[in-house]
Design an enzyme around this catalytic site. Structure first.
Site, PDB file in Angstrom:
ATOM      1  N   ASP A   1      -2.663   1.352  10.513  1.00  0.00           N
ATOM      2  CA  ASP A   1      -3.864   2.157  10.758  1.00  0.00           C
ATOM      3  C   ASP A   1      -4.198   2.118  12.238  1.00  0.00           C
ATOM      4  O   ASP A   1      -4.634   3.112  12.814  1.00  0.00           O
ATOM      5  CB  ASP A   1      -5.030   1.662   9.909  1.00  0.00           C
ATOM      6  CG  ASP A   1      -4.893   2.219   8.497  1.00  0.00           C
ATOM      7  OD1 ASP A   1      -4.142   1.644   7.698  1.00  0.00           O
ATOM      8  OD2 ASP A   1      -5.492   3.281   8.235  1.00  0.00           O
TER       9      ASP A   1
ATOM     10  N   CYS B   1       0.831  -1.204   0.000  1.00  0.00           N
ATOM     11  CA  CYS B   1       0.000   0.000   0.000  1.00  0.00           C
ATOM     12  C   CYS B   1       0.870   1.261   0.000  1.00  0.00           C
ATOM     13  O   CYS B   1       1.973   1.252  -0.562  1.00  0.00           O
ATOM     14  CB  CYS B   1      -0.962  -0.021   1.188  1.00  0.00           C
ATOM     15  SG  CYS B   1      -2.270   1.218   1.073  1.00  0.00           S
TER      16      CYS B   1
END
Ligand code: RUB
Length: 300
Positions: free
Chosen positions: A193, A122
């Site tokens: 996250d 990512c």
């Protein structure tokens, strides 16, 4: 639409994305609201709106709650003084976040040896800052980057690193295991996250598969996460909500159910170390970091 609505919409639609950037955008939106003369009640309402924009990155509620906590500390002041002091407190917090990133970059870069091939998934500003620092320190590194279907944030990683002069190879997500072996990846770096109290990682969907492959191939997995990413609420066993995004991001095939989870959970046993602004720690130390950094005051 108010400025807060605009920021919330940008986070929801991923115009602003990445756990760090959404936290910064939310803190800046609250600071601007204070500048416009908002009081504590108005800030709290705006904060709830911002927090609801995306569910999986704890950095967002952590940043909002911290800005509210700073504002509460100034509540007794007359309006002008409240404004001035709260804006300055939030500015200091934003500066601190930048300092944390620099520290993580330094600590993380020290873990990379000259000539190593590192892999990431990512797009994480935190991981990119580590790779840039290693490169600036004169290490000849190579990066293997995955695409990160369906939104292809990995293309951004590849672009950012290539523009910086770092050799980077982009692969499709499903080539991860094969290419890790073929290119002899030395280390995997993930952003975060959320890190739970148990040291589990919530990160872009596909992270857990790469971690499994890394374990199989005996490749260390490192997570770059400033304390902003640690979840004080998980102390009560509250699970992190995994964001399910619009199936249309994946495909549209009549009669076919399509599921589009945006994040997954990598259990701590697949993680070797977490790199924070205070140094490197094993995932089992997440609990101590939470106690030390957050105390229990923001557990509402
Ligand atoms: C981004 C993602 C990143 C983390 C950490 O997901 O999973 O690895 O947010 O990024 P999305 P950073 O693209 O869906 O927001 O280190 O920049 O905070």
């Amino acid at each position: 639409m108010s400025d807060v609505d605009v920021v919330a919409e940008s986070i929801e639609s991923m115009k602003v994305r990445g756990a760090r950037d959404i936290a910064i955008a939310a803190a800046e939106a609250l600071r601007d609201l204070v500048k416009e003369g908002a009081n504590l009640t108005e800030l709290k309402i705006a904060g709830e709106k911002l927090k609801a924009a995306r569910p999986s990155a704890i950095s967002l509620p952590n940043a909002v709650d911290y800005c509210i906590y700073l504002s509460e500390g100034n509540e007794v002041m007359p309006p002008e003084q409240f404004k001035e002091k709260t804006v300055s407190d939030i500015e200091s917090y934003l500066t601190e976040l930048n300092t944390s990133l620099e520290r993580i970059a330094k600590v993380g870069a020290e873990l990379i040896k000259d000539g190593e091939t590192v892999m990431t998934h990512c797009q994480s500003d935190t991981v990119a800052s580590i790779f840039r620092k290693a490169y600036d320190d004169g290490k000849k590194i190579k990066v293997l980057a995955t695409e990160a279907r369906p939104r292809h944030q990995g293309h951004l990683t590849a672009k950012i690193l290539a523009e910086y002069g770092i050799p980077v190879t982009l692969i499709i997500d499903s080539a991860a295991h094969y290419m890790m072996k073929k290119l002899r990846v030395d280390k995997v770096f993930f952003g975060a996250d959320t890190v739970t109290v148990d040291g589990d990682l919530v990160n872009k969907i596909g992270s857990s598969q790469i971690a499994l492959a890394a374990k199989h191939l005996d490749i260390p997995v490192l997570v770059a996460a400033e304390s902003l990413k640690f979840n004080p609420r998980s102390i009560f066993g509250r699970d992190v909500e995994i964001e399910m995004r619009d199936p249309k991001e994946v495909a549209e095939i009549p009669g076919v159910e399509i599921l589009n989870p945006a994040f997954d959970v990598t259990e701590s046993e697949y993680i070797d170390m977490i790199i924070t602004e205070d140094g490197v720690m094993p995932p089992a130390a997440a609990y101590s970091l939470l106690r030390e950094k957050y105390g229990w005051e923001i557990l509402k």
